[in-house]
Write a protein that holds these residues in place. Structure first.
Motif, mmCIF file in Angstrom:
data_model
loop_
_atom_site.group_PDB
_atom_site.id
_atom_site.type_symbol
_atom_site.label_atom_id
_atom_site.label_comp_id
_atom_site.label_asym_id
_atom_site.label_seq_id
_atom_site.Cartn_x
_atom_site.Cartn_y
_atom_site.Cartn_z
ATOM 1 N N VAL A 116 -4.319 -16.967 -9.789
ATOM 2 C CA VAL A 116 -5.398 -16.365 -9.037
ATOM 3 C C VAL A 116 -4.766 -15.539 -7.571
ATOM 4 O O VAL A 116 -4.028 -16.451 -7.125
ATOM 5 C CB VAL A 116 -6.448 -17.587 -8.700
ATOM 6 N N ILE A 117 -5.255 -14.661 -7.415
ATOM 7 C CA ILE A 117 -4.830 -13.989 -6.146
ATOM 8 C C ILE A 117 -5.842 -14.341 -4.893
ATOM 9 O O ILE A 117 -7.217 -14.081 -4.949
ATOM 10 C CB ILE A 117 -4.674 -12.370 -6.228
ATOM 11 N N ILE A 118 -5.456 -14.904 -3.829
ATOM 12 C CA ILE A 118 -6.238 -15.172 -2.808
ATOM 13 C C ILE A 118 -5.911 -14.341 -1.570
ATOM 14 O O ILE A 118 -4.641 -14.265 -1.258
ATOM 15 C CB ILE A 118 -6.260 -16.515 -2.347
ATOM 16 N N SER A 119 -6.957 -13.556 -1.085
ATOM 17 C CA SER A 119 -6.616 -12.723 -0.046
ATOM 18 C C SER A 119 -7.944 -12.610 0.646
ATOM 19 O O SER A 119 -8.952 -12.764 0.342
ATOM 20 C CB SER A 119 -6.344 -11.458 -0.552
ATOM 21 N N GLY A 120 -7.741 -12.058 2.179
ATOM 22 C CA GLY A 120 -8.654 -11.835 2.935
ATOM 23 C C GLY A 120 -9.762 -10.720 2.889
ATOM 24 O O GLY A 120 -10.764 -10.457 3.257
ATOM 25 N N GLY A 121 -8.975 -9.872 2.226
ATOM 26 C CA GLY A 121 -9.420 -8.344 1.637
ATOM 27 C C GLY A 121 -9.707 -7.551 2.844
ATOM 28 O O GLY A 121 -10.266 -6.497 2.762
ATOM 29 N N ALA A 122 -8.887 -7.773 3.852
ATOM 30 C CA ALA A 122 -8.946 -6.731 5.046
ATOM 31 C C ALA A 122 -8.025 -5.453 4.608
ATOM 32 O O ALA A 122 -7.392 -5.492 3.710
ATOM 33 C CB ALA A 122 -8.129 -7.467 6.242
ATOM 34 N N LYS A 123 -8.242 -4.524 5.420
ATOM 35 C CA LYS A 123 -7.320 -3.102 5.391
ATOM 36 C C LYS A 123 -5.950 -3.487 4.948
ATOM 37 O O LYS A 123 -5.538 -4.524 5.904
ATOM 38 C CB LYS A 123 -7.672 -2.271 6.346
ATOM 39 N N GLY A 124 -5.036 -2.743 4.332
ATOM 40 C CA GLY A 124 -3.810 -3.007 4.366
ATOM 41 C C GLY A 124 -3.207 -3.953 3.118
ATOM 42 O O GLY A 124 -3.778 -3.747 2.267
ATOM 43 N N ILE A 125 -2.399 -4.596 3.623
ATOM 44 C CA ILE A 125 -1.706 -5.820 2.478
ATOM 45 C C ILE A 125 -3.067 -6.508 1.726
ATOM 46 O O ILE A 125 -2.731 -6.590 0.497
ATOM 47 C CB ILE A 125 -0.679 -6.647 3.156
ATOM 48 N N ASP A 126 -3.744 -6.927 2.377
ATOM 49 C CA ASP A 126 -4.621 -7.848 1.692
ATOM 50 C C ASP A 126 -5.534 -7.042 0.817
ATOM 51 O O ASP A 126 -5.664 -7.500 -0.591
ATOM 52 C CB ASP A 126 -5.706 -8.424 2.949
ATOM 53 N N SER A 127 -5.784 -5.697 1.198
ATOM 54 C CA SER A 127 -6.582 -5.091 0.175
ATOM 55 C C SER A 127 -5.704 -4.559 -1.057
ATOM 56 O O SER A 127 -6.216 -4.425 -2.025
ATOM 57 C CB SER A 127 -7.295 -3.739 0.759
ATOM 58 N N ALA A 128 -4.304 -4.152 -0.674
ATOM 59 C CA ALA A 128 -3.452 -4.056 -1.868
ATOM 60 C C ALA A 128 -3.517 -4.789 -2.919
ATOM 61 O O ALA A 128 -3.223 -4.540 -3.982
ATOM 62 C CB ALA A 128 -2.348 -3.365 -1.144
ATOM 63 N N ALA A 129 -3.382 -6.036 -2.326
ATOM 64 C CA ALA A 129 -3.187 -7.283 -3.379
ATOM 65 C C ALA A 129 -4.367 -7.485 -4.170
ATOM 66 O O ALA A 129 -4.200 -7.545 -5.489
ATOM 67 C CB ALA A 129 -2.840 -8.300 -2.509
#
Length: 175
Positions: free
Chosen positions: A162-175
């Motif tokens: 499972v990928i856990i990310s904040g979803g912010a612009k940049g690295i988070d969204s890329a993931a």
């Protein structure tokens, strides 16, 4: 459905009023209030009861957090209801440390009294119990870093992680 404890936590930790006249509680302030309430035999949701004024005055007396500040934060119930409805329509959920069945036990065990009071997310909440790969990074990341985040997250997902990310612009969204 959002529990009363989670709603109380949201009201105290987030400012839902239209203006900025109410200052949300910092995590340490929240924890001190929680500790005081527990010592008095109450839970955090007692602050939404009809008899809450006595508790709020006791908080002011013992902790110095003004009755006016707490009352302003707690009075934004209608705005909170609108926000919860909007989030639900967008597929966003919110959990508090009081949501025993769904809040990640690993967080409580590892971080104890420093675990996040609130968690926001979308998708299947049951993945919170299994762990995963956390991916965060700068919003203005170079192209090579974005590519790396995409490829490594894709590979991990293909392996069932499972990928856990904040979803912010940049690295988070890329993931």
């Amino acid at each position: 459905m959002t529990t009363t404890s989670t709603k109380t936590t949201l009201l105290l930790r987030q400012n839902f009023s239209s203006g900025k006249e109410a200052v949300n509680l910092k995590p340490k302030e929240f924890r001190k209030i929680e500790e005081l309430l527990l010592s008095e035999g109450h839970s955090i949701e007692a602050l939404l009861n009809k008899e809450s004024r006595k508790l709020i005055l006791k908080i002011e007396e013992k902790l110095g957090i003004t009755e006016e500040r707490i009352s302003k934060l707690l009075s934004s119930g209608f705005a909170l209801a609108l926000a919860l409805d909007k989030w639900k329509k967008l597929g966003i959920w919110v959990l508090s440390i009081y949501d025993e069945e769904e809040y990640p036990l690993l967080f409580k065990e590892r971080y104890r009294d420093k675990c996040p009071l609130l968690l926001f997310g979308c998708g299947d909440k049951s993945f919170l119990q299994t762990g995963g790969l956390g991916v965060v990074g700068p919003r203005n990341a170079p192209e090579w870093a974005l590519t790396y985040a995409k490829k490594s997250s894709k590979r991990a997902a293909e392996e069932g992680v499972v990928i856990i990310s904040g979803g912010a612009k940049g690295i988070d969204s890329a993931a």
